[in-house]
Design a protein around this motif. Structure first.
Motif, mmCIF file in Angstrom:
data_model
loop_
_atom_site.group_PDB
_atom_site.id
_atom_site.type_symbol
_atom_site.label_atom_id
_atom_site.label_comp_id
_atom_site.label_asym_id
_atom_site.label_seq_id
_atom_site.Cartn_x
_atom_site.Cartn_y
_atom_site.Cartn_z
ATOM 1 N N LYS A 1 36.967 27.548 23.454
ATOM 2 C CA LYS A 1 37.454 28.486 22.440
ATOM 3 C C LYS A 1 38.849 28.989 22.788
ATOM 4 N N GLU B 1 30.259 20.448 19.383
ATOM 5 C CA GLU B 1 31.236 21.524 19.272
ATOM 6 C C GLU B 1 31.583 22.006 20.670
ATOM 7 N N LEU B 2 32.861 21.924 21.011
ATOM 8 C CA LEU B 2 33.380 22.294 22.328
ATOM 9 C C LEU B 2 32.834 21.336 23.391
ATOM 10 N N PRO C 1 35.764 26.150 14.786
ATOM 11 C CA PRO C 1 34.504 26.094 15.537
ATOM 12 C C PRO C 1 33.425 25.325 14.783
#
Length: 292
Positions: A224, A143-144, A248
């Motif tokens: 984000k 994630e990210l 997310p």
């Protein structure tokens, strides 16, 4: 009014030029995942101990896209001199592929090509020490972060190589190719409560050669606040979350070479006597996390 419009255009041009002069730098990033395909003895060895699998989760083709005309199989994945090849070629004879529609009806699709695909296995292990996050069944990855591929495109009309990230509501296409001088990147977002949104960008490669003549590095920085794309470490564009949000969640990492139903194999570069083919060649795939 004309003066104001000219000033706005000038400001946009200056901003683009300044951004383009800012190369992708790695000092604020920590490498947390890498596969350079150097350690596998064979595709069977890769299948046994790598984090990758060679077909999508549910089908051997992406049935939701009506233009896709390929069947994915591990026989179209090859290893050569430390690189991974995803090879598209015409099938000896078309196959009738059965599947169910989204509303549960039985139907079929006629497929004329076979090709290669890799994505992370469902049992790819979580490693919280590398900044990995919690998952649920069918969702895995990172994630990210900074996601990157170094690759060479095979080319040929109708070939559709891509490197992309998928997490249900969010799809981030790091690149999609096919045209010798063009590549695109896209963001798709939708949920049951929000309408479908997308934002695409097509980039024309400058210079005396094209994207098929050598290896190139496609990168995306996903935070984000925004999604930012790079080619050969040069900035292409930034899409702020205010324009297209991202979900997310850990993303699946996918590299594949689809084939469109308007393909002309006679334009493909070849490699097998009497049969054209197109190889999407991958040198490495890497993931970085922001340093804390």
């Amino acid at each position: 009014m004309k003066k104001l419009l000219a000033l706005l255009i000038l400001l946009q041009t200056v901003q683009f030029t300044v951004q383009a002069q800012k190369p992708l730098r790695y000092r604020n990033w920590q490498l947390v995942f890498q596969d350079d395909f150097d350690t596998y003895r064979s595709v069977a060895d890769m299948e046994a101990r790598s984090p990758w699998k060679f077909t999508p989760d549910n089908e051997r083709t992406l049935v939701g896209n009506p233009t896709e005309d390929q069947y994915y199989d591990s026989r179209n994945v090859e290893l050569h001199d430390g690189t991974l090849h995803l090879i598209a070629r015409p099938l000896p004879a078309p196959i009738t592929y059965p599947f169910k529609t989204t509303d549960g009806r039985d139907t079929t699709k006629l497929l004329h090509y076979e090709s290669g695909w890799i994505d992370l296995r469902s049992d790819f292990p979580t490693n919280t020490a590398l900044g990995d996050t919690s998952r649920w069944p069918g969702n895995r990855g990172f994630e990210l972060g900074l996601f990157e591929i170094r690759c060479k495109l095979g080319g040929g009309l109708g070939t559709w190589p891509a490197f992309w990230l998928y997490a249900g509501p969010t799809e981030i296409d790091v690149f999609e190719g096919g045209d010798p001088r063009e590549a695109s990147n896209n963001i798709h977002y939708s949920t049951k409560s929000t309408p479908y949104r997308a934002k695409g960008f097509r980039y024309t490669y400058p210079g005396p050669t094209d994207l098929m003549q050598g290896f190139h590095t496609f990168s995306v920085v996903w935070t984000k606040e925004a999604v930012t794309y790079y080619l050969d470490r040069k900035w292409l564009r930034t899409v702020p979350a205010s324009e297209i949000p991202t979900y997310p969640a850990p993303v699946d990492i996918i590299a594949n070479q689809a084939v469109n139903n308007f393909a002309l194999p006679d334009t493909w570069p070849g490699g097998v006597p009497g049969q054209r083919q197109s190889a999407f060649i991958i040198d490495y795939i890497k993931v970085y996390k922001a340093r804390r």
